[in-house]
Design a protein around this motif. Structure first.
Motif, PDB file in Angstrom:
ATOM      1  N   LEU A 169      -1.485  -8.577  -4.298  1.00 35.97           N
ATOM      2  CA  LEU A 169      -0.609  -7.831  -3.392  1.00 35.97           C
ATOM      3  C   LEU A 169       0.794  -7.695  -3.981  1.00 35.97           C
ATOM      4  O   LEU A 169       1.451  -6.663  -3.810  1.00 35.97           O
TER       5      LEU A 169
ATOM      6  N   ILE B 254      -2.034   4.312  -4.410  1.00 41.16           N
ATOM      7  CA  ILE B 254      -2.860   3.513  -3.509  1.00 41.16           C
ATOM      8  C   ILE B 254      -3.004   4.197  -2.150  1.00 41.16           C
ATOM      9  O   ILE B 254      -4.118   4.420  -1.669  1.00 41.16           O
TER      10      ILE B 254
ATOM     11  N   TYR C 195      -8.938   3.077  -2.547  1.00 40.31           N
ATOM     12  CA  TYR C 195      -8.016   2.067  -3.057  1.00 40.31           C
ATOM     13  C   TYR C 195      -7.292   1.365  -1.906  1.00 40.31           C
ATOM     14  O   TYR C 195      -7.094   0.149  -1.932  1.00 40.31           O
TER      15      TYR C 195
ATOM     16  N   LEU D 139      -9.201  -7.043  -8.490  1.00 40.97           N
ATOM     17  CA  LEU D 139      -7.823  -7.415  -8.180  1.00 40.97           C
ATOM     18  C   LEU D 139      -7.657  -8.936  -8.133  1.00 40.97           C
ATOM     19  O   LEU D 139      -6.623  -9.474  -8.533  1.00 40.97           O
TER      20      LEU D 139
ATOM     21  N   VAL E  88       0.827  -1.214   0.000  1.00 38.78           N
ATOM     22  CA  VAL E  88       0.000   0.000   0.000  1.00 38.78           C
ATOM     23  C   VAL E  88       0.859   1.261   0.000  1.00 38.78           C
ATOM     24  O   VAL E  88       0.357   2.358   0.229  1.00 38.78           O
TER      25      VAL E  88
ATOM     26  N   VAL F  68      -7.253  -2.740  -1.088  1.00 37.60           N
ATOM     27  CA  VAL F  68      -6.058  -3.574  -0.910  1.00 37.60           C
ATOM     28  C   VAL F  68      -6.100  -4.282   0.438  1.00 37.60           C
ATOM     29  O   VAL F  68      -5.727  -5.458   0.553  1.00 37.60           O
TER      30      VAL F  68
ATOM     31  N   CYS G 223       0.717  -4.880  -6.486  1.00 39.92           N
ATOM     32  CA  CYS G 223       0.715  -3.586  -5.781  1.00 39.92           C
ATOM     33  C   CYS G 223       2.111  -3.249  -5.266  1.00 39.92           C
ATOM     34  O   CYS G 223       2.553  -2.089  -5.327  1.00 39.92           O
TER      35      CYS G 223
END
Length: 316
Positions: free
Chosen positions: A133, A93, A99, A165, A88, A103, A136
């Motif tokens: 993840l 994000i 957002y 996602l 994150v 996550v 991200c």
């Protein structure tokens, strides 16, 4: 959820991260390792001798994302409350509350890996959440990947949700990660799953990380564990695992960055996930072998800290 812990002329480049420093032969930190720990041959030979055959084949799935997803699988297997800060950290994000919330929803799904035994019907969800993840995290670790990331379109179009996602992991990646996960649960059970939560650090950073970004995979009761999902090198009709200079410098770098001995690291370990082999080295023995003479851990840590801090015009 709990929180876990271009040229030689540019200091910020030299020390932007341990991996970058190690890759640059002109970086003072890399030069220190080359000068102080040059005898890598015996360590590499022992590694090759115990590597075994390839057990999990590769595919066209992005190897970097797959490695990141496997790392998240292992972390959530150990701690359902693990909060993946690196996932994150990118402004796209962290700067958008909606957002960030999505996550964290994905992270809660990934935390299902902590259930033992993990129900078969939950495995695919945990894997897909870990893949998301990892994507991200890639935005944070290398912001230049944003234009080509599968996340870019979701962010631009306002479709960045937990549900979307979870659709991003290719089916072949899910199959591979399932195989890697099942193998790891068997091979790492004694080391990882029998350890009390108080003895486990996930994604730990070190005292010297303030000068040079460095975060390891896992530390369990003084054992620093790195996870690798590489295929190894092709040799005729088969592949063979190998330990690179970068691997060695990365692992001892983490141990030397722990200048306050916060984690009391006594053993270095590398789990080669596709080969299902856990390699271990007592830290003192490893340093002595690499230096080809007796070493003093506290002295080496002090030298590294002095080197890093001096490049920033600071004192250790």
């Amino acid at each position: 959820m709990s929180v876990s812990h271009a040229t030689v002329m540019h200091v910020s480049y030299q020390y932007s991260s341990l991996a970058v420093a190690i890759a640059d032969k002109f970086c003072p930190l890399r030069q220190y390792f080359d000068r102080r720990f040059p005898h890598i041959g015996p360590v590499q030979a022992d590694y090759r001798a115990s590597s075994g055959p390839l057990l999990v084949e590769g595919s066209t799935a992005n190897p970097g994302t797959l490695g990141g997803a496997f790392g998240f699988l292992m972390r959530f297997t150990l701690d359902a409350d693990y909060r993946p800060q690196v996932a994150v950290a990118h402004p796209a994000i962290s700067g958008t509350p909606n957002y960030l919330s999505e996550v964290l929803k994905v992270a809660r799904l990934a935390s299902g890996a902590a259930h033992r035994p993990l129900p078969e019907q939950a495995v695919a969800t945990v894997i897909r959440a870990s893949w998301a993840l990892a994507l991200c995290t890639q935005l944070y670790r290398n912001p230049y990947t944003f234009p080509t990331s599968p996340l870019a379109g979701l962010i631009r179009d306002g479709r960045f949700t937990a549900d979307t996602l979870l659709t991003l992991a290719p089916d072949e990646a899910v199959v591979q990660l399932r195989a890697l996960y099942m193998l790891a649960i068997t091979e790492l059970w004694e080391l990882l799953l029998s350890a009390p939560p108080s003895a486990v650090a996930l994604g730990p950073t070190f005292t010297a990380s303030r000068f040079c970004r460095a975060d390891a995979d896992i530390i369990v009761d003084g054992v620093l564990l790195e996870l690798k999902t590489r295929l190894g090198t092709a040799k005729k009709s088969r592949r063979a695992d190998a330990l690179s200079l970068a691997d060695i410098y990365q692992m001892i770098g983490y141990a030397l960055f722990d200048t306050t001995d916060t984690f009391r690291i006594h053993t270095i370990a590398l789990y080669s996930a596709r080969y299902g082999v856990l390699h271990r080295w007592p830290l003192q023995q490893l340093l002595d072998t690499l230096a080809d003479e007796p070493t003093d851990l506290a002295t080496e840590r002090a030298n590294v800290l002095k080197l890093l801090s001096s490049q920033h015009g600071l004192t250790a």
